[in-house]
Design an enzyme around this catalytic site. Structure first.
Site, short mmCIF file in Angstrom:
data_model
loop_
_atom_site.label_atom_id
_atom_site.label_comp_id
_atom_site.label_asym_id
_atom_site.label_seq_id
_atom_site.Cartn_x
_atom_site.Cartn_y
_atom_site.Cartn_z
N GLU A 136 1.44 52.87 46.07
CA GLU A 136 2.53 53.79 46.54
C GLU A 136 3.44 53.13 47.60
OE1 GLU A 136 0.70 57.06 48.68
OE2 GLU A 136 2.64 57.81 48.92
N ASP A 137 3.13 52.23 48.38
CA ASP A 137 3.92 51.71 49.25
C ASP A 137 4.52 50.54 49.27
OD1 ASP A 137 3.07 53.97 50.88
OD2 ASP A 137 1.57 53.11 52.51
#
Ligand code: MN
Length: 495
Positions: free
Chosen positions: A74-75
């Site tokens: 996600e990051d």
């Protein structure tokens, strides 16, 4: 923070386990090297803390590795395929589960049910995804200063509304309390202060007398030949005290368990022996004795509770339990993670067996990955197709409200929501049993099919080849699974 510390906290780890965690550690450190938290701290501190929390719970190397990698998709844009290639399908499966959860932001109480539904649908397949999310959330709560001011409150609200109840449902009382109190401090700082004052005052007023009580109890138990016991004094969580005070119209004199006295012993017979000794030493308050050993709470909690008068008008709650019960009451589902490997070595002991059959996991194979899924979670898989209204009225209740444990004539445990009927029981056993149920016996006596079941009953379903589900059943069944299967059978009969 060091790799060595993390590796040494792994339980029952082989060389391969350590190697997997070491590679995940190096990979996460590199992938997040330019990634900082709001205050400028390296992001890796968060990944490390999440993984460390998991290994302390007794999670396997794959879960700990997934803890290190839980934000990398996600990051920092790592591809899920790359995780599969480098760390295997199991780690990918877990990281994907956490990623799906992360993409959703809590929208406040209005969308409360929807948030829960998202979380449960996403994680229903595997309790380990929830554990990773819970450890991730715990660290975020412990370090709330790392978030922008406008985010703090949302995170605290979400924690109180969603993650603390989930921790509770998984029997992780220590974690539930920590999450609640951290959120409470942010959301209601004045009330938090007040509760802190109450607890501090009670503690200073009562501690001396409780210590004297400890000596009396130690002497009495020792004289009766009990040796291997330990005692502790536990202080109630601040949020839980606040909620109880609200229920008791802010009358402090109605609350007896701000401090509670615990005795831990080796075996179940010891628990009852201690209870007898305590009651001969102090006068019990009528109606306060609860036997959660014979009738465990739905989240698996077991203990004897009694409230006694110890003199000078001081009323104290006593909790008596075995060490295993204590371990499970604080660590809940997580105590099973570590237990899994112990089980294969020693076999399951009888008093453990009940707990595992009633509550715990089914470890099944799916897609080449071992799935860790308690029986009630299996039912949640169907949330996907549930109507929103059905979700709120039935499924949330299934998940969070009190549950009962009943038995088949062979002694197998079936876990059902409070208010469940023989029809719910029949469908929990098998669709065919439900579809052909014509009568039911509870402890050998015939009852109506809409009869409300109570904890501990033995239920036998009378089956007849010609019996069919009736639309009336829909009015009294409690479980979503029974409703779904009845509708399905009714539809099929029309065609
Ligand atoms: Mn995270």
């Amino acid at each position: 923070m060091s790799l060595d510390k993390l590796l040494s906290s792994l339980k029952h780890a082989t060389r391969e386990d350590k190697e997997l965690v070491s590679r995940a550690y190096a990979f996460a450190q590199e992938a997040h090297k330019d990634h900082k938290r709001y205050t400028g701290e390296p992001y890796f501190t968060h990944l490390y803390a999440t993984a460390k929390g998991l290994s302390e719970l007794g999670a396997s190397s794959a879960v700990v590795a997934a803890g290190l990698l839980h934000d990398s998709v996600e990051d920092v844009g790592v591809k899920s395929e790359e995780i599969a290639e480098k760390f295997g399908e199991e780690v990918r499966f877990l990281v994907d589960g956490v990623t799906k959860l992360g993409s959703y932001k809590y929208q406040g109480m209005l969308q409360h049910a929807e948030s829960l539904r998202r979380i449960l649908v996403t994680t229903a397949q595997d309790a380990r995804v929830l554990l990773i999310k819970l450890m991730d959330r715990r660290h975020n709560m412990q370090t709330l200063k790392n978030f922008k001011p406008e985010k703090k409150e949302r995170i605290a609200q979400e924690t109180l509304a969603i993650y603390a109840p989930i921790a509770d449902r998984l029997g992780m009382s220590e974690l539930k309390r920590e999450l609640e109190d951290l959120a409470f401090e942010v959301l209601q700082p004045d009330e938090y202060e007040k509760m802190l004052e109450v607890v501090t005052r009670e503690r200073s007023e009562q501690m001396e007398r409780l210590e004297a009580m400890r000596k009396d109890i130690q002497k009495t138990l020792g004289k009766a030949g009990l040796r291997a016991f330990s005692t502790e004094i536990r202080v109630k969580g601040l949020y839980s005290l606040y909620k109880k005070l609200e229920r008791k119209k802010y009358d402090l004199s109605q609350i007896y368990d701000i401090l509670a006295f615990r005795v831990m012993v080796p075996s179940i017979p010891d628990c009852y022996k201690v209870l007898g000794l305590v009651h001969s030493l102090y006068r019990p308050i009528p109606g306060k004795m609860k036997d959660y050993i014979a009738f465990q709470k739905p989240n698996g909690y077991q203990s004897l509770h009694t409230t006694v008068l110890i003199g000078d008008g001081l009323v104290v709650e006593m909790q008596i339990r075995t060490r295993e019960m204590h371990e499970r009451s604080t660590r809940g589902i997580a105590s099973h993670l570590a237990y899994k490997s112990a089980k294969t070595r020693k076999g399951v002991r009888d008093n453990e067996k009940f707990w595992f059959e009633g509550l715990l996991p089914l470890i099944t194979k799916k897609r080449s990955v071992d799935i860790f899924q308690p029986s009630w979670m299996k039912d949640l898989e169907h949330l996907q197709d549930a109507e929103p209204s059905e979700f709120e009225s039935t499924l949330l209740e299934d998940f969070f409200t009190h549950r009962i444990f009943v038995y088949t004539p062979k002694g197998e445990v079936v876990d059902l929501p409070l208010g469940a009927t023989p029809i719910d029981f029949a469908y929990a056993i098998h669709s065919d049993v439900g579809d052909h149920a014509s009568g039911a016996k509870i402890n050998g006596k015939l009852v109506q099919l809409h009869h409300k079941l109570v904890n501990g009953s033995v239920i036998e379903i009378v089956i007849s080849k010609n019996a069919k589900p009736s639309t009336k059943w829909l009015q009294f069944v409690k479980t979503a699974a029974a409703k779904r299967k009845i509708r399905h059978a009714l539809e099929a009969a029309k065609q």
